[in-house]
Design a protein around this motif. Sequence first.
Motif, PDB file in Angstrom:
ATOM      1  N   PHE A   1     105.604  48.648   3.906  1.00  0.00           N
ATOM      2  CA  PHE A   1     104.732  48.923   2.760  1.00  0.00           C
ATOM      3  C   PHE A   1     104.942  50.333   2.208  1.00  0.00           C
ATOM      4  CE2 PHE A   1     102.271  45.306   4.524  1.00  0.00           C
ATOM      5  CZ  PHE A   1     102.256  44.519   3.376  1.00  0.00           C
ATOM      6  N   GLU A   2     105.281  51.267   3.061  1.00  0.00           N
ATOM      7  CA  GLU A   2     105.633  52.605   2.575  1.00  0.00           C
ATOM      8  C   GLU A   2     106.872  52.547   1.696  1.00  0.00           C
ATOM      9  OE1 GLU A   2     106.116  54.866   6.112  1.00  0.00           O
ATOM     10  OE2 GLU A   2     103.969  54.930   6.578  1.00  0.00           O
ATOM     11  N   THR A   3     107.854  51.732   2.088  1.00  0.00           N
ATOM     12  CA  THR A   3     109.080  51.581   1.304  1.00  0.00           C
ATOM     13  C   THR A   3     108.778  50.957  -0.048  1.00  0.00           C
ATOM     14  OG1 THR A   3     110.420  51.333   3.309  1.00  0.00           O
ATOM     15  CG2 THR A   3     111.372  50.525   1.250  1.00  0.00           C
ATOM     16  N   VAL A   4     107.990  49.881  -0.062  1.00  0.00           N
ATOM     17  CA  VAL A   4     107.620  49.235  -1.323  1.00  0.00           C
ATOM     18  C   VAL A   4     106.897  50.222  -2.230  1.00  0.00           C
ATOM     19  CG1 VAL A   4     106.150  47.468  -2.373  1.00  0.00           C
ATOM     20  CG2 VAL A   4     107.555  46.901  -0.381  1.00  0.00           C
ATOM     21  N   SER A   5     105.956  50.975  -1.685  1.00  0.00           N
ATOM     22  CA  SER A   5     105.202  51.948  -2.476  1.00  0.00           C
ATOM     23  C   SER A   5     106.119  53.024  -3.052  1.00  0.00           C
ATOM     24  CB  SER A   5     104.109  52.581  -1.615  1.00  0.00           C
ATOM     25  OG  SER A   5     103.378  53.530  -2.346  1.00  0.00           O
ATOM     26  N   ARG A   6     107.075  53.468  -2.255  1.00  0.00           N
ATOM     27  CA  ARG A   6     108.011  54.505  -2.704  1.00  0.00           C
ATOM     28  C   ARG A   6     108.894  54.010  -3.844  1.00  0.00           C
ATOM     29  NH1 ARG A   6     113.092  54.993  -0.876  1.00  0.00           N
ATOM     30  NH2 ARG A   6     112.652  53.856   1.069  1.00  0.00           N
ATOM     31  N   LEU A   7     109.241  52.733  -3.823  1.00  0.00           N
ATOM     32  CA  LEU A   7     110.153  52.169  -4.818  1.00  0.00           C
ATOM     33  C   LEU A   7     109.446  51.679  -6.078  1.00  0.00           C
ATOM     34  CD1 LEU A   7     112.364  50.033  -2.393  1.00  0.00           C
ATOM     35  CD2 LEU A   7     112.980  52.225  -3.420  1.00  0.00           C
ATOM     36  N   LEU A   8     108.113  51.651  -6.042  1.00  0.00           N
ATOM     37  CA  LEU A   8     107.337  51.090  -7.144  1.00  0.00           C
ATOM     38  C   LEU A   8     106.700  52.197  -7.981  1.00  0.00           C
ATOM     39  CD1 LEU A   8     106.714  48.053  -7.805  1.00  0.00           C
ATOM     40  CD2 LEU A   8     104.503  48.399  -6.675  1.00  0.00           C
ATOM     41  N   PRO A   9     106.817  52.143  -9.321  1.00  0.00           N
ATOM     42  CA  PRO A   9     106.179  53.147 -10.185  1.00  0.00           C
ATOM     43  C   PRO A   9     104.675  52.888 -10.284  1.00  0.00           C
ATOM     44  CG  PRO A   9     107.250  51.493 -11.531  1.00  0.00           C
ATOM     45  CD  PRO A   9     107.601  51.168 -10.108  1.00  0.00           C
ATOM     46  N   PRO A  10     103.931  53.820 -10.875  1.00  0.00           N
ATOM     47  CA  PRO A  10     102.462  53.685 -10.941  1.00  0.00           C
ATOM     48  C   PRO A  10     101.976  52.382 -11.569  1.00  0.00           C
ATOM     49  CG  PRO A  10     103.104  55.916 -11.497  1.00  0.00           C
ATOM     50  CD  PRO A  10     104.379  55.135 -11.373  1.00  0.00           C
ATOM     51  N   GLU A  11     102.699  51.874 -12.567  1.00  0.00           N
ATOM     52  CA  GLU A  11     102.272  50.651 -13.249  1.00  0.00           C
ATOM     53  C   GLU A  11     102.938  49.401 -12.678  1.00  0.00           C
ATOM     54  OE1 GLU A  11      99.880  50.320 -15.670  1.00  0.00           O
ATOM     55  OE2 GLU A  11      99.478  52.366 -15.011  1.00  0.00           O
ATOM     56  N   GLY A  12     103.618  49.528 -11.544  1.00  0.00           N
ATOM     57  CA  GLY A  12     104.367  48.408 -10.982  1.00  0.00           C
ATOM     58  C   GLY A  12     103.506  47.366 -10.295  1.00  0.00           C
ATOM     59  N   LEU A  13     104.110  46.211 -10.050  1.00  0.00           N
ATOM     60  CA  LEU A  13     103.475  45.113  -9.318  1.00  0.00           C
ATOM     61  C   LEU A  13     104.426  44.616  -8.231  1.00  0.00           C
ATOM     62  CD1 LEU A  13     101.927  43.003 -12.234  1.00  0.00           C
ATOM     63  CD2 LEU A  13     100.659  44.333 -10.541  1.00  0.00           C
ATOM     64  N   PHE A  14     103.833  44.149  -7.143  1.00  0.00           N
ATOM     65  CA  PHE A  14     104.598  43.639  -6.010  1.00  0.00           C
ATOM     66  C   PHE A  14     103.999  42.305  -5.582  1.00  0.00           C
ATOM     67  CE2 PHE A  14     104.724  43.858  -1.143  1.00  0.00           C
ATOM     68  CZ  PHE A  14     105.930  43.168  -1.053  1.00  0.00           C
ATOM     69  N   VAL A  15     104.844  41.265  -5.452  1.00  0.00           N
ATOM     70  CA  VAL A  15     104.405  39.962  -4.952  1.00  0.00           C
ATOM     71  C   VAL A  15     105.027  39.715  -3.585  1.00  0.00           C
ATOM     72  CG1 VAL A  15     104.557  37.457  -5.258  1.00  0.00           C
ATOM     73  CG2 VAL A  15     103.951  38.906  -7.196  1.00  0.00           C
ATOM     74  N   LEU A  16     104.172  39.509  -2.599  1.00  0.00           N
ATOM     75  CA  LEU A  16     104.595  39.211  -1.235  1.00  0.00           C
ATOM     76  C   LEU A  16     104.305  37.743  -0.947  1.00  0.00           C
ATOM     77  CD1 LEU A  16     105.516  40.140   1.629  1.00  0.00           C
ATOM     78  CD2 LEU A  16     103.105  40.598   2.114  1.00  0.00           C
ATOM     79  N   HIS A  17     105.349  36.984  -0.626  1.00  0.00           N
ATOM     80  CA  HIS A  17     105.248  35.553  -0.322  1.00  0.00           C
ATOM     81  C   HIS A  17     105.666  35.386   1.134  1.00  0.00           C
ATOM     82  CE1 HIS A  17     106.182  31.165  -1.462  1.00  0.00           C
ATOM     83  NE2 HIS A  17     106.739  31.298  -0.268  1.00  0.00           N
ATOM     84  N   THR A  18     104.722  35.000   2.002  1.00  0.00           N
ATOM     85  CA  THR A  18     105.031  34.954   3.429  1.00  0.00           C
ATOM     86  C   THR A  18     104.251  33.873   4.158  1.00  0.00           C
ATOM     87  OG1 THR A  18     105.054  36.251   5.495  1.00  0.00           O
ATOM     88  CG2 THR A  18     103.251  36.681   3.969  1.00  0.00           C
ATOM     89  N   ILE A  19     104.839  33.329   5.204  1.00  0.00           N
ATOM     90  CA  ILE A  19     104.094  32.483   6.136  1.00  0.00           C
ATOM     91  C   ILE A  19     103.125  33.383   6.889  1.00  0.00           C
ATOM     92  CG2 ILE A  19     104.267  30.992   8.179  1.00  0.00           C
ATOM     93  CD1 ILE A  19     107.100  30.286   7.263  1.00  0.00           C
TER      94      ILE A  19
END
Length: 383
Positions: free
Chosen positions: A251-269
């Motif tokens: 999650f630190e990596t995702v946050s670092r790679l995402l700009p302030p207005e970004g969105l992230f979709v996590l699809h997981t079992i």
Amino acid sequence: MTSDPRLGPIALPDSRARRVVEKLLDGSGVGLNGPASQDIRVYHPDFFPRVLHQGTLGLGEAYMDGWWDCDRIDDMAHRLLTHGLGEHAQSTSERLMYRLQAGFFNLQSRARAYIVGEAHYDLGNDLFQRMLDETMCYSCGYWKDADTLLEAQRAKLELACRKLQLEPGMRVLDIGCGWGSFAEHAARHHGVEVTGITISREQAELARKRCEGLPVEILLEDYRDLEGQFDRIVSIGMFEHVGHRNYDTYFETVSRLLPPEGLFVLHTIGSNSSHISADPWINRYIFPNGVLPSAVHIARTSESQLLMEDWQNFGADYDHTLMAWLANFDARWHEIADRYNERTRRMFRYYLSVCAGAFRARNLQLWQVVFSKGREGRYDAPR
């Protein structure tokens, strides 16, 4: 004594092991050498002590060895799990060993990250091309308005794109891109540029071919090594390989790679329990070092980095997806039978069937979670 299904089920031995197994099965609707499709037909007298001593590992290996059979393993698994045999079916020593390993060692470290790719995803593109549909999605389809596997997978890809609110020209990162399913769909239908990463050489090779002519880059790379920024990030069916010791880093990596207005979709079992464990048979033969997150794991490790905007569960759809894969696998096995052995065929049939039963019993879930970095305004998730 070796098993030979052609001779039919054996006369059940009068042994303590057999009586214990019969007692465990009592009331589940699963019988021994009975006529029902969910009944277990026993071909080897050592089946009973093997299952009692080794739990799910022994049950799965015995099936691969031809020691028993069942017309509907998915129905058998569903009944046994609903009956409450999930915990009894794993040997104490196997559960303890995994928890000790997972506690003392990072089973999903950088050095070990490529193990699952080599063991499972690199097994052979020809096999997966016959099991999956033309999108090559190897994750749960979205069957809300779908009648076929292809429709369900396209609906899943489009659902993720809509949740990401894609716009032409955006840069999108696909963590665990597989054979390029999402990358191809998003680039072709939404005009975005996609960077996909995978730890499987076979997946990377086929994904590049499938995405030729599109603004898609496929990298053989670990998520921890990524640099730069992306307008949107998606991860479909990869988080199961991250491991609880790496959730914070993920999650630190995702946050670092995402700009302030970004969105992230996590699809997981997802798992119903926060206990760190893995089915011994699945861990050995299908997804080495895999571990399923719980809702608590995801919420707790993401909260310092990202804002959760939406959480959707369509785990029941994985039952339909797995059964569709099994139907494809059975219908087209003859096309590749000369390149794989019978043990591999039985391994895949068992894997697809027991997983379908587990989702049918609601022992496993499938989540799509949407995160932002705290962007302004309301987020309305499509369904």
